[in-house]
Design a protein around this motif. Structure first.
Motif, PDB file in Angstrom:
ATOM      1  N   VAL A 197       4.205  -1.606 -13.948  1.00 33.36           N
ATOM      2  CA  VAL A 197       5.332  -2.386 -14.470  1.00 33.36           C
ATOM      3  C   VAL A 197       4.934  -3.859 -14.493  1.00 33.36           C
ATOM      4  O   VAL A 197       3.855  -4.219 -14.030  1.00 33.36           O
ATOM      5  CB  VAL A 197       6.595  -2.215 -13.582  1.00 33.36           C
ATOM      6  CG1 VAL A 197       7.175  -0.825 -13.712  1.00 33.36           C
ATOM      7  CG2 VAL A 197       6.280  -2.547 -12.138  1.00 33.36           C
ATOM      8  N   GLY A 198       5.835  -4.702 -15.045  1.00 29.48           N
ATOM      9  CA  GLY A 198       5.573  -6.141 -15.019  1.00 29.48           C
ATOM     10  C   GLY A 198       5.798  -6.683 -13.605  1.00 29.48           C
ATOM     11  O   GLY A 198       6.608  -6.156 -12.850  1.00 29.48           O
ATOM     12  N   THR A 247      13.099   0.812  -8.433  1.00 30.70           N
ATOM     13  CA  THR A 247      13.119   0.932  -6.968  1.00 30.70           C
ATOM     14  C   THR A 247      12.130  -0.053  -6.361  1.00 30.70           C
ATOM     15  O   THR A 247      11.164  -0.464  -7.014  1.00 30.70           O
ATOM     16  CB  THR A 247      12.698   2.352  -6.528  1.00 30.70           C
ATOM     17  OG1 THR A 247      11.417   2.630  -7.100  1.00 30.70           O
ATOM     18  CG2 THR A 247      13.686   3.405  -6.977  1.00 30.70           C
ATOM     19  N   ASP A 248      12.399  -0.406  -5.116  1.00 33.60           N
ATOM     20  CA  ASP A 248      11.510  -1.289  -4.357  1.00 33.60           C
ATOM     21  C   ASP A 248      11.112  -2.530  -5.156  1.00 33.60           C
ATOM     22  O   ASP A 248       9.931  -2.826  -5.326  1.00 33.60           O
ATOM     23  CB  ASP A 248      10.251  -0.505  -3.911  1.00 33.60           C
ATOM     24  CG  ASP A 248       9.899  -0.853  -2.469  1.00 33.60           C
ATOM     25  OD1 ASP A 248      10.322  -1.922  -2.013  1.00 33.60           O
ATOM     26  OD2 ASP A 248       9.206  -0.046  -1.817  1.00 33.60           O
ATOM     27  N   TYR A 249      12.127  -3.231  -5.660  1.00 35.58           N
ATOM     28  CA  TYR A 249      11.859  -4.386  -6.522  1.00 35.58           C
ATOM     29  C   TYR A 249      11.989  -5.720  -5.781  1.00 35.58           C
ATOM     30  O   TYR A 249      11.872  -6.773  -6.374  1.00 35.58           O
ATOM     31  CB  TYR A 249      12.793  -4.380  -7.738  1.00 35.58           C
ATOM     32  CG  TYR A 249      14.234  -4.094  -7.380  1.00 35.58           C
ATOM     33  CD1 TYR A 249      15.022  -5.053  -6.775  1.00 35.58           C
ATOM     34  CD2 TYR A 249      14.789  -2.837  -7.631  1.00 35.58           C
ATOM     35  CE1 TYR A 249      16.336  -4.777  -6.435  1.00 35.58           C
ATOM     36  CE2 TYR A 249      16.094  -2.558  -7.287  1.00 35.58           C
ATOM     37  CZ  TYR A 249      16.858  -3.527  -6.699  1.00 35.58           C
ATOM     38  OH  TYR A 249      18.142  -3.259  -6.345  1.00 35.58           O
ATOM     39  N   HIS A 279       0.814  -1.217   0.000  1.00 36.32           N
ATOM     40  CA  HIS A 279       0.000   0.000   0.000  1.00 36.32           C
ATOM     41  C   HIS A 279       0.852   1.274   0.000  1.00 36.32           C
ATOM     42  O   HIS A 279       0.478   2.280  -0.578  1.00 36.32           O
ATOM     43  CB  HIS A 279      -0.993   0.000   1.179  1.00 36.32           C
ATOM     44  CG  HIS A 279      -0.386   0.417   2.482  1.00 36.32           C
ATOM     45  ND1 HIS A 279       0.339  -0.455   3.259  1.00 36.32           N
ATOM     46  CD2 HIS A 279      -0.374   1.616   3.132  1.00 36.32           C
ATOM     47  CE1 HIS A 279       0.756   0.182   4.339  1.00 36.32           C
ATOM     48  NE2 HIS A 279       0.337   1.434   4.295  1.00 36.32           N
ATOM     49  N   ASP A 280       2.033   1.219   0.633  1.00 33.37           N
ATOM     50  CA  ASP A 280       2.838   2.450   0.660  1.00 33.37           C
ATOM     51  C   ASP A 280       4.030   2.386  -0.289  1.00 33.37           C
ATOM     52  O   ASP A 280       4.950   3.196  -0.186  1.00 33.37           O
ATOM     53  CB  ASP A 280       3.291   2.754   2.093  1.00 33.37           C
ATOM     54  CG  ASP A 280       4.162   1.654   2.654  1.00 33.37           C
ATOM     55  OD1 ASP A 280       4.253   0.597   1.989  1.00 33.37           O
ATOM     56  OD2 ASP A 280       4.755   1.843   3.726  1.00 33.37           O
ATOM     57  N   VAL A 281       4.014   1.427  -1.236  1.00 31.23           N
ATOM     58  CA  VAL A 281       5.086   1.392  -2.243  1.00 31.23           C
ATOM     59  C   VAL A 281       4.701   2.352  -3.364  1.00 31.23           C
ATOM     60  O   VAL A 281       3.642   2.220  -3.971  1.00 31.23           O
ATOM     61  CB  VAL A 281       5.258  -0.045  -2.811  1.00 31.23           C
ATOM     62  CG1 VAL A 281       6.252  -0.044  -3.958  1.00 31.23           C
ATOM     63  CG2 VAL A 281       5.703  -0.999  -1.713  1.00 31.23           C
ATOM     64  N   ASP A 282       5.585   3.324  -3.610  1.00 34.94           N
ATOM     65  CA  ASP A 282       5.296   4.337  -4.625  1.00 34.94           C
ATOM     66  C   ASP A 282       5.550   3.758  -6.016  1.00 34.94           C
ATOM     67  O   ASP A 282       6.667   3.317  -6.304  1.00 34.94           O
ATOM     68  CB  ASP A 282       6.218   5.544  -4.360  1.00 34.94           C
ATOM     69  CG  ASP A 282       5.946   6.669  -5.339  1.00 34.94           C
ATOM     70  OD1 ASP A 282       4.987   6.536  -6.123  1.00 34.94           O
ATOM     71  OD2 ASP A 282       6.701   7.657  -5.310  1.00 34.94           O
TER      72      ASP A 282
END
Ligand SMILES: [Zn+2]
Length: 487
Positions: free
Chosen positions: A153-154, A229-231, A143-146
């Motif tokens: 994205v895939g 980012t955040d992957y 929920h808070d991942v921008d």
């Protein structure tokens, strides 16, 4: 000058006080002596309890003796000890922390720090896999991942097992028993503890009869974004398992995961559609993957068709929404090396390339430093999970192409030709994963080269080249790489 004289009564009182002071001094010295020559476990916590509980010297001494005998465990851990234990656990794992817990330092145990290490209160599956549980975990983690500037994205869904303690636990939030395997649903009507022992007794009965099991592993499924980012993979399913479930239930779980991602407002709508399901070599899940990811062929109206229609031999079957399956490339490297290091080896153009043959040819390589690892060790690994060793062996076979064979007889040249073909194949396979300077097109071309060589060899030699499963897995991997960048 005035001379102070004591009455007999005062003298007696002073004498008593002196005796008491001497006795206390002696007790202090005894305690100091005891703790300085013995390794009293948890001494810091024990002395802290002395102040907190208002113990005298004698009581402290008694408790120190009990602690040394293992009959008293002071557990009022300060924050520093808990943080140190978390660090030790992260660096050295459960074994290191257990050793430190049993040492005189008596750091907090794994259970004591569990609460501190838990950043998110994720739902653990109890009974059947529920879409609502998966959706809640998706919300907690995404929920808070921008999504960032690139927007959708895939997404890759990956699943594998991790070792668990193999014990049941009480889940306070839902008042349920946690840790039973997926077979429990067929026998237990409920997992709620209720107000009596009926559910526990039923669970114990079925476990003793071998009808249900305590999960020794957790099957973990995670979503990860193909974004700058955040992957990292975020786990949304934690299912206790005895690894005896059917491929049908494995397929159902994959479909529930895909569906939960699709309908969650924090899943597909926010981050993008699922395009790949990745797995290790688990045979049950592999059968499930074929069911979920290989049931419809691309049609002329599908957007990917125009890009892929001109690639002869490419399997155009996918799952719903063009989802394809993938297998961990590191696993594939290791399995290739295991095959090469076996007696059976790989049949290439009539030449069996196995560890005996490779040992003879690797000896001829000049300019390679064998000081830290012998050819024997390389071809007879103790640890078959060693990926760097696998990549090293594949590259040495690639380097065998450079050997000067002008002096060799025709038979040896024929063998060298077969090794070169295998070297070309490994070069095309490994290069895209380890060379960051390759462009996307070059990576694709390299993998397609690999796919063609491996296909030609498999058509020619069938199972003598490599097993059906190994062949299928690597073609799936190449197909997934072709599919993923285009989506
Ligand atoms: Zn079971």
């Amino acid at each position: 000058m005035h001379q102070y004289t004591l009455t007999p009564c005062q003298k007696k009182n002073h004498w008593t006080s002196l005796k008491a002071a001497r006795r206390r001094l002696e007790e202090h010295q005894c305690l100091l002596q005891f703790i300085s020559v013995n390794e009293v476990p948890g001494l810091y916590q024990l002395l802290s309890n002395t102040a907190k509980e208002g113990w005298g010297v004698e009581k402290t001494d008694d408790m120190a003796h009990l602690a040394l005998d293992g009959k008293y465990h002071a557990r009022n851990y300060p924050l520093f000890h808990k943080e140190l234990a978390v660090l030790m656990y992260e660096l050295g794992g459960g074994t290191a922390l257990h050793a430190l817990n049993k040492s005189p330092f008596m750091l907090p145990s794994h259970h004591t720090i569990a609460e501190m290490r838990r950043q998110q209160n994720l739902r653990v599956t109890v009974g059947d896999v529920k879409i609502s549980d998966i959706m809640e975990n998706i919300e907690i983690l995404f929920h808070d991942v921008d999504p960032g500037e690139q927007g959708c994205v895939g997404i890759t869904l990956s699943q594998d097992e991790i070792a668990a303690e193999g014990r049941l636990c009480y889940l306070e939030d839902t008042n349920e028993i946690g840790g039973l395997c997926e077979h429990a649903t067929a026998h237990l009507k409920t997992f709620k503890m209720g107000t009596n022992l009926t559910v526990i007794e039923a669970a114990v009965k079925y476990i003793r009869e071998g009808k249900i099991h305590v999960g020794k592993e957790f099957s973990v499924a995670a979503f990860s974004r193909h974004a700058p980012t955040d992957y990292g993979a975020k786990p949304v399913l934690m299912l206790p398992t005895c690894k005896k479930s059917s491929w049908q239930s494995s397929a159902q779980n994959l479909q529930k995961l895909a569906w939960a991602w699709r309908i969650s407002p924090f899943g597909e709508a926010k981050h993008g559609p699922l395009d790949t399901i990745a797995s290790d070599r688990d045979p049950t899940r592999k059968a499930a993957l074929y069911l979920v990811c290989m049931h419809r062929s691309l049609g002329v109206n599908d957007p990917l068709y125009k890009f892929l229609m001109n690639l002869p031999g490419l399997n155009l079957f996918t799952g719903n929404d063009f989802v394809t399956m993938d297998f961990d490339y590191k696993h594939l490297f290791k399995r290739l090396c295991t095959l090469l290091c076996s007696k059976m080896g790989m049949l290439v153009n009539g030449v069996i390339i196995n560890k005996t043959l490779l040992a003879q040819w690797l000896e001829k390589l000049s300019g390679h430093d064998w000081s830290d690892e012998s050819i024997h060790v390389l071809l007879n690994p103790k640890d078959h999970q060693d990926v760097p060793r696998a990549v090293k062996l594949l590259f040495l076979i690639v380097n065998l192409r450079q050997l000067d064979v002008s002096e060799l007889d025709p038979s040896k040249r024929h063998t060298h030709h077969a090794i070169c073909l295998l070297g070309d194949m490994f070069d095309a396979l490994v290069e895209p994963f380890i060379n960051p300077t390759l462009s996307l097109s070059e990576q694709m071309m390299s993998l397609i080269t690999f796919a063609h060589i491996v296909c030609a060899m498999f058509v020619k030699h069938d199972g003598a080249f490599m097993s059906n499963q190994l062949y299928g897995d690597r073609q799936c991997m190449v197909k997934n790489e072709l599919h993923a960048p285009s989506s």
